[in-house]
Scaffold this active site. Structure first.
Site, PDB file in Angstrom:
ATOM      1  N   CYS A   1      28.993  32.520  38.401  1.00 45.86           N
ATOM      2  CA  CYS A   1      29.370  32.632  39.814  1.00 45.86           C
ATOM      3  C   CYS A   1      29.107  34.047  40.343  1.00 45.86           C
ATOM      4  O   CYS A   1      28.601  34.223  41.454  1.00 45.86           O
ATOM      5  CB  CYS A   1      30.857  32.354  40.011  1.00 45.86           C
ATOM      6  N   ASP A   2      29.484  35.066  39.579  1.00 46.16           N
ATOM      7  CA  ASP A   2      29.526  36.419  40.126  1.00 46.16           C
ATOM      8  C   ASP A   2      28.456  37.365  39.595  1.00 46.16           C
ATOM      9  O   ASP A   2      28.267  38.455  40.147  1.00 46.16           O
ATOM     10  CB  ASP A   2      30.914  37.030  39.845  1.00 46.16           C
TER      11      ASP A   2
ATOM     12  N   CYS B   1      33.876  34.378  35.605  1.00 40.14           N
ATOM     13  CA  CYS B   1      32.719  33.486  35.696  1.00 40.14           C
ATOM     14  C   CYS B   1      31.440  34.275  35.954  1.00 40.14           C
ATOM     15  O   CYS B   1      31.199  34.728  37.079  1.00 40.14           O
ATOM     16  CB  CYS B   1      32.942  32.473  36.824  1.00 40.14           C
TER      17      CYS B   1
END
Ligand code: NAP
Length: 321
Positions: free
Chosen positions: A147-148, A144
């Site tokens: 997200c990261d 992701c």
């Protein structure tokens, strides 16, 4: 089947999944005055919610963040009276409700009755299956970018894959990383032309063509990947701080394997009306066998599935027009 039943009278339709397909099906069903419940997965996330930017959903020319779009779907469905619960569905069983055929759906301790079911469970990210992939999840291996990505400011990362997801996320990662190497097993990309053009023109993106990841390595965190050149057989190490893996999808259909027809890839086979091999069970979105997996096609499938379920329920109740 034991467990906690929410009601003795079944829902008209229970939708399994809370992504674009499921919420659209729920909105259409509720708007058609069906008593409808959507069960959103507890341990899975809808892919749309972790998509940074969606620029090809009609009617939103400025583009929209995937999470925000999903919230809008939810708000609109709730407005029409869709009920939403959360839980991981483990089984659908056939069950008689009075003089009608129907189903009982198990999600954790809960049991939900339904005359019709719509499966909209989507798909999950496929794994590479190489050494280090599982061990370094959360320590440099990610599925992701939204997200990261921010953890990799001014770092070097690799993206594995050559499809739309890999290329779109590689472009997104250049906001943070100083260099993004796309590792692809072929010498050309599968991604759509507009994304290819943008990636090839992006100075921060490099390509490792015709290359396979053999392993992901490091001490406590990812430090390098071992690559094999598939044309020459030569291997080399590529130093990276993170590896983002986008090599396609696996449909979330394991729970239904025994009940309904799936294709060889595990996708649910449906007809043009989203009817599965079992009367009364419909399916829509990324979990069905089809060519184009987009938010807009998921929504279209969802509307069709809801309309088919509506006709089925009206027939079952003797209320068909
Ligand atoms: P995809 O289209 O199936 O592409 C997967 C990529 O990973 C392919 O390039 C494939 O290589 C590669 N791959 C598969 N298994 C591999 C392995 N074991 N090792 C190394 N590489 C491997 O999957 P996706 O990109 O996630 O897209 C899924 C669906 O969502 C598609 O329908 C796509 O169009 C859609 N999508 C659309 C957008 C958009 O329109 N902006 C954005 C994201 C996703 P090969 O090319 O050699 O097969």
């Amino acid at each position: 089947m034991s467990g906690e039943s929410v009601s003795n009278s079944p829902y008209d339709v229970v939708i399994i999944g809370g992504g674009p397909a499921g919420l659209t099906a729920g909105m259409y069903a509720a708007r058609a005055s069906l008593r409808a419940l959507a069960i959103a997965g507890e341990s899975t996330v809808s892919q749309v919610t972790v998509t940074d930017h969606i620029e090809n959903y009609p009617g939103i020319p400025e583009g929209i963040n995937g999470f925000d779009l999903a919230e809008r779907f939810k708000t609109q469905a709730l407005q029409f009276g869709l009920e939403i619960a959360s839980g991981d569905v483990t089984t659908i069983e056939k069950k008689r409700w009075g003089d009608r055929d129907g189903f009982e759906i198990a999600a954790g301790p809960m049991r939900y009755g339904a005359l019709a079911v719509i499966i909209a469970t989507g798909a999950n990210w496929r794994r590479l299956g190489v050494r280090g992939e599982e061990r370094f999840i959360g320590k440099g291996v990610s599925f992701c970018a939204t997200c990261d990505g921010p953890f990799y400011r001014d770092r070097e990362v690799a993206v594995v894959g050559g499809g739309d997801t890999a290329i779109q996320e590689a472009i997104y990662l250049t906001r943070f990383a100083k260099k993004v190497t796309v590792i692809h097993r072929r010498d050309r990309l599968r991604a759509t032309a507009i994304l290819q053009k943008r990636a090839l023109a992006n100075e921060k993106i490099a390509f490792a063509w015709s290359s396979a990841v053999e392993s992901i390595d490091g001490l406590d965190l990812v430090q390098w990947v071992r690559l094999k050149d598939l044309k020459t057989g030569a291997t080399r190490e590529l130093a990276v701080d993170g590896v983002f893996i986008f090599v396609g999808l696996t449909p979330n259909t394991d729970a239904f394997r025994e009940l309904i027809g799936l294709d060889r890839g595990g996708y649910i086979t449906v007809d043009a009306h989203m009817q599965t091999s079992v009367p009364g069970i419909f399916a829509c979105g990324d979990c069905i066998a089809k060519r184009l997996r987009q938010v807009v096609t998921a929504c279209g499938d969802g509307a069709t599935a809801a309309f088919s379920a509506q006709l089925y329920v009206e027939e079952a109740k003797g209320e068909a027009y």
